[in-house]
Scaffold this active site. Structure first.
Site, PDB file in Angstrom:
ATOM      1  N   PRO A 189       0.838  -1.208   0.000  1.00 53.90           N
ATOM      2  CG  PRO A 189       0.009  -1.047   2.161  1.00 53.90           C
ATOM      3  CD  PRO A 189       0.720  -1.979   1.241  1.00 53.90           C
ATOM      4  CB  ALA A 212      -2.687   3.980   4.737  1.00 57.02           C
ATOM      5  CE1 TYR A 230       1.007   7.682   9.951  1.00 53.96           C
ATOM      6  CE2 TYR A 230       1.386   5.605   8.819  1.00 53.96           C
ATOM      7  CZ  TYR A 230       1.520   6.980   8.876  1.00 53.96           C
ATOM      8  OH  TYR A 230       2.166   7.662   7.869  1.00 53.96           O
TER       9      TYR A 230
END
Length: 368
Positions: free
Chosen positions: A25, A59, A185
């Site tokens: 990704p 993401a 994150y």
């Protein structure tokens, strides 16, 4: 010449993959209010023709405030779902590549500018900014605004948002979900003691720091169709003393496997500005190797994998089961074709491109 391992089929859960090459990704910072645009159709469409075995959507935020930037893709309402459906329909019209999605929440690293404009945090008072949230009220970098520490209602809201996004992904017919637990994150913020200073059951000990990430994984696994895989991407280490490390990653991976995780994608870093990363070819492969030694599910290695022989060595020696490409495949969207030619493998190509096969590689292409 024996078939190169890189071009042998494999499985991730119930998903059959034609080879061991995955498109990782990659955020494009080109969405409008969370909605995919024509850029995503162009970007994903070209990578769908790359010859890789799996294409992963960037993401994707489960809530507007979970975006890294104001230009990130989301999957939190009917409008974002409809925009993603339009993109997927365009890709699927011309390619049968399996498509996965990475679901995530940026936590304290949200509300930032797009990278080519500097990537700095944007104040909550700015039209493009918002108040960030995190496990604890600890900013990512000195001088940044502190996030709000999540209370129980906040945790429940995020958990419910992951569930809703996973259900939408199922409706869209996506072949797999990857839960984003890496790169500093929100999920990673819960895992690392450098960012998680909580004093309740979600902080302190390793068991407590893993609690919310495991609850989120369970919720996504329950919400996504049972016959399709759910995987996890994690940072194998913070590269900071006293932070999250490979031993904790191994413990986490074992628990994920017990809960039905179909694969572990091992990256690293992103949690703390003081990180010291020994960047070089295959620099994250030892982390993948350590996780693979502890679990029986597929492990994906990523990070400065650029050479064909390098990729073959990673899967051929058993350091990982698959390799993921990001910047490498942006630079060379036909990298899997070129790897197959160099190693003596075969790769699927669309019918419209078959005539470009060089005569010295008569068995390179499988008709698409």
């Amino acid at each position: 010449m024996p078939q190169p391992v890189l071009f042998t089929p494999t499985r991730v859960g119930g998903l059959e993959l034609a080879n061991r090459i995955v498109i990782a990704p990659m955020c494009q910072y080109s969405a409008e209010d969370g909605r995919m645009t024509d850029w995503h159709l162009i970007h994903l469409g070209q990578l769908a023709l790359s010859g890789a075995a799996l294409l992963t959507i960037e993401a994707t935020a489960v809530l507007p405030e979970g975006r890294i930037t104001y230009a990130d893709v989301g999957l939190w309402d009917d409008d974002t779902e409809a925009a993603m459906r339009r993109t997927l329909e365009g890709v699927r019209r011309w390619s049968d590549i399996p498509v996965a999605i990475q679901l995530g929440h940026a936590g304290r690293k949200a509300s930032t500018e797009v990278p080519w404009k500097g990537g700095a945090q944007i104040a909550a008072s700015d039209p493009h900014g918002w108040q960030t949230v995190a496990p604890s009220a600890v900013p990512f970098a000195h001088g940044e605004a502190a996030p709000l520490a999540l209370d129980r209602d906040g945790l429940a809201r995020i958990r419910d948002a992951f569930v809703d996004a996973a259900r939408r992904a199922g409706r869209l017919g996506l072949d797999a979900v990857q839960v984003h637990g890496a790169h500093g994150y929100l999920i990673h913020q819960f895992l690392s003691p450098l960012s998680n200073r909580r004093e309740d059951e979600y902080g302190g000990s390793l068991e407590n720091r893993m609690r919310f990430p495991l609850e989120l994984f369970d919720a996504v696994r329950d919400a996504f169709p049972a016959d399709r895989p759910v995987t996890m991407r994690l940072s194998g280490t913070d590269w900071v003393e006293g932070g999250w490390d490979v031993d904790q990653s191994v413990t986490f991976a074992k628990l994920l496997e017990q809960r039905g995780c179909a694969g572990i994608h091992v990256s690293s870093g992103g949690l703390h500005p003081a990180q010291r990363i020994p960047v070089g070819p295959s620099y994250q492969v030892p982390l993948a190797r350590a996780v693979k030694a502890a679990v029986s599910i597929p492990v994906i290695a990523v990070g400065l994998i650029t050479c064909f022989e390098q990729a073959e060595a990673i899967v051929g020696t058993g350091d990982a089961d698959l390799i993921a490409l990001a910047r490498t495949v942006l630079y060379d969207p036909r990298w899997p074709w070129h790897a197959a030619a160099a190693l003596g493998g075969q790769v699927r190509a669309p019918n419209q491109y078959l005539r470009c096969q060089p005569p010295q590689f008569r068995d390179l292409f499988v008709q698409g």
